[in-house]
Structures are given as C-alpha cells and as structure tokens.
Design a protein around this motif. Sequence first.
Motif, PDB file in Angstrom:
ATOM      1  N   LEU A 159     -67.015 -36.427   8.115  1.00  0.00           N
ATOM      2  CA  LEU A 159     -67.108 -37.896   7.798  1.00  0.00           C
ATOM      3  C   LEU A 159     -68.173 -38.714   8.556  1.00  0.00           C
ATOM      4  CD1 LEU A 159     -66.080 -40.238   6.092  1.00  0.00           C
ATOM      5  CD2 LEU A 159     -64.314 -40.622   7.682  1.00  0.00           C
ATOM      6  N   THR A 162     -71.637 -37.794   7.662  1.00  0.00           N
ATOM      7  CA  THR A 162     -72.015 -38.278   6.336  1.00  0.00           C
ATOM      8  C   THR A 162     -72.252 -39.746   6.360  1.00  0.00           C
ATOM      9  OG1 THR A 162     -70.586 -36.470   5.423  1.00  0.00           O
ATOM     10  CG2 THR A 162     -71.452 -38.024   3.961  1.00  0.00           C
ATOM     11  N   VAL A 163     -71.326 -40.485   6.868  1.00  0.00           N
ATOM     12  CA  VAL A 163     -71.570 -41.920   6.676  1.00  0.00           C
ATOM     13  C   VAL A 163     -72.686 -42.515   7.434  1.00  0.00           C
ATOM     14  CG1 VAL A 163     -69.129 -42.315   6.036  1.00  0.00           C
ATOM     15  CG2 VAL A 163     -69.806 -42.287   8.747  1.00  0.00           C
ATOM     16  N   THR A 194     -68.890 -39.705  -0.534  1.00  0.00           N
ATOM     17  CA  THR A 194     -69.001 -41.243   0.118  1.00  0.00           C
ATOM     18  C   THR A 194     -70.001 -41.975  -0.498  1.00  0.00           C
ATOM     19  OG1 THR A 194     -70.850 -39.966   1.622  1.00  0.00           O
ATOM     20  CG2 THR A 194     -68.455 -40.058   2.419  1.00  0.00           C
ATOM     21  N   ARG A 226     -61.578 -47.007   2.206  1.00  0.00           N
ATOM     22  CA  ARG A 226     -62.839 -48.074   1.739  1.00  0.00           C
ATOM     23  C   ARG A 226     -62.558 -49.362   2.633  1.00  0.00           C
ATOM     24  NH1 ARG A 226     -62.370 -49.900  -4.492  1.00  0.00           N
ATOM     25  NH2 ARG A 226     -61.469 -47.929  -4.974  1.00  0.00           N
ATOM     26  N   ARG A 235     -67.019 -46.598   1.071  1.00  0.00           N
ATOM     27  CA  ARG A 235     -65.854 -45.763   0.723  1.00  0.00           C
ATOM     28  C   ARG A 235     -66.064 -44.087   0.853  1.00  0.00           C
ATOM     29  NH1 ARG A 235     -63.447 -46.104  -5.727  1.00  0.00           N
ATOM     30  NH2 ARG A 235     -61.669 -44.744  -5.350  1.00  0.00           N
ATOM     31  N   PHE A 236     -64.995 -43.493   1.059  1.00  0.00           N
ATOM     32  CA  PHE A 236     -64.839 -41.984   1.084  1.00  0.00           C
ATOM     33  C   PHE A 236     -63.586 -41.517   0.473  1.00  0.00           C
ATOM     34  CE2 PHE A 236     -62.505 -43.117   4.748  1.00  0.00           C
ATOM     35  CZ  PHE A 236     -61.353 -42.225   4.783  1.00  0.00           C
TER      36      PHE A 236
END
Length: 279
Positions: A159, A162-163, A194, A226, A235-236
Amino acid sequence: MSSCFTISLSLLFFFINFVGTESAPTFLRHYCPNATLFTPNSIYQSNLNILLSSLSSAATDSADGFANAVVGQNPPDQVYGLFLCRGDVDSATCSNCVATGKQDILQRCPNRRVSVIWYDECMLRYSDGSIHSVMEQMPSITMYHTRKITNPTQFMQVLRETVDDITARASVGKSGKKLAVAEASFTSLQKLYTLAQCTPDLTVLECNTCLRATIAGLPRGKQGGRLFTPSCSMRFELYPFYNASAMAVLVPPPSFLRSPPAPVTRRKGTCLFLIFVLC
C-alpha cells in the motif's frame, strides 16, 4: 384478474424505483458549520442559487469534470463555488451528480454560508470566501472497510509503495486532471486497487501536500478505506472500484505496476464503513 393486475403494477413500481435508485449518485457525507448562516431571502441566497445553477449547467459539458465560479460583486454577498467529479466517470454521470448535489446541499445545509457535500461520483462545495486555487485539508472524512487484512505487514508495504506512486503522478497531472490510479499484486490471487485525485486548480506542491496528508490518515490493517477533503481524496480496495477502461485512456499505469490479470472476488453486502468528521 384484479389480483394479477395488482401484482403487475407492484412489479412495475418496483422496477421503476430500482432503476431510479441505481442511477442516483451515492451520497457519502456533508459538512456545513452552524456558525456560518445567511438570512433567508437575502442577496447572498439569491447569489447562491445563481451559483449552483451555473455549476450544474457547467457540469453538462465539462470535459475535465471540474469547474469553479463566483457570483456577486462585493462581500459579504459574494459566493464562491466549485465541483469535482471522480476522474473515471462519464459526463452524464458527472452532470447527474452535480445536479443532485445542487438540490441536496440546500436541503442538508439550509441557510449555511459554507457547505460541502460528497458523493461517490462527485464533490460540490460553496463558500463566502475564495476557494479557487486554495488547498484545504479540513474537514476530512475517513471511511473504511470493517474487515481486517490477513497479512498486515505485507499489505502495508504494498500500500505504501502504491500510494506513493499515485501521489507523485496525480500531483503532476495530465489532460487537465490531477488524477492517478494503480493496481498492484498483494497475493497471487488478490490485487490492490488505488486512486488519488486533487482539484486541478492546485499546484503540484499543493496537490502533493494534500495527498501526503491523506496517506497519513488512511486506516491501517483494513481491507479497504478512503479519506477525502475539500481539495483531494485517496482510496484503496481489494476490488476494482473505478472504471479501468476510462482510466487507461486518461492515466496509463506505469509499467512496473502492471501484472497478469488475477481473479478478484467482490462480495456484495459484506462491506460496512464507519465515518468520522475531523474539524
């Protein structure tokens, strides 16, 4: 004969209601402080009505899913407003969401000089102070999936990577939108999806700052979540919640995040979200 007619009529009404509900935008939350009130039938209210109608009209042909406007010559009667539609929705969905928000925001926030309303498909806000090109992180709304992730350490690593990526790409922005999505492999059978988005009137630094703050506020150890503010959102989920085809045209994902398709199961009726308003 009469009973058959009654049943058929009931089914017809059910069908109409079902279709109407399905096409309506999904309301998430609204915020309108009690300390900011205007007098009914005042110049401010007249200007507000004009502003909301102007934004609703702009949404019908907005290529970027974004517009801002100001009505009135002098404070305290000037009204500023804007809307932002989620980057993957089509123009009809965007227009429908803003049109709904135009009516909804006045009912949920009567006589308020400052208001914002969020739907899954768009955000609409207005204020008695300038909000164009102004980065605002409050109020912030957090929503999350009540189910916990099975491997939180591995999940948080994926996460974070990715973010970080979508924050950098959304901040730069292309095609008139500050928007980025990514999907990454979490396990051999699960993918992480995401999305990050800012209002396009922000600078690169402002968008980056806003999204970095949302990363810090994202729920930990949950299967989805989110956080959204007046200026940005993130959001994921473990299921595809955006229109991948539309996003591929707007913001192609970087090659290092691409992977062969893996089966993803979305179970309806198992997601519960808790909502918090931080002011």
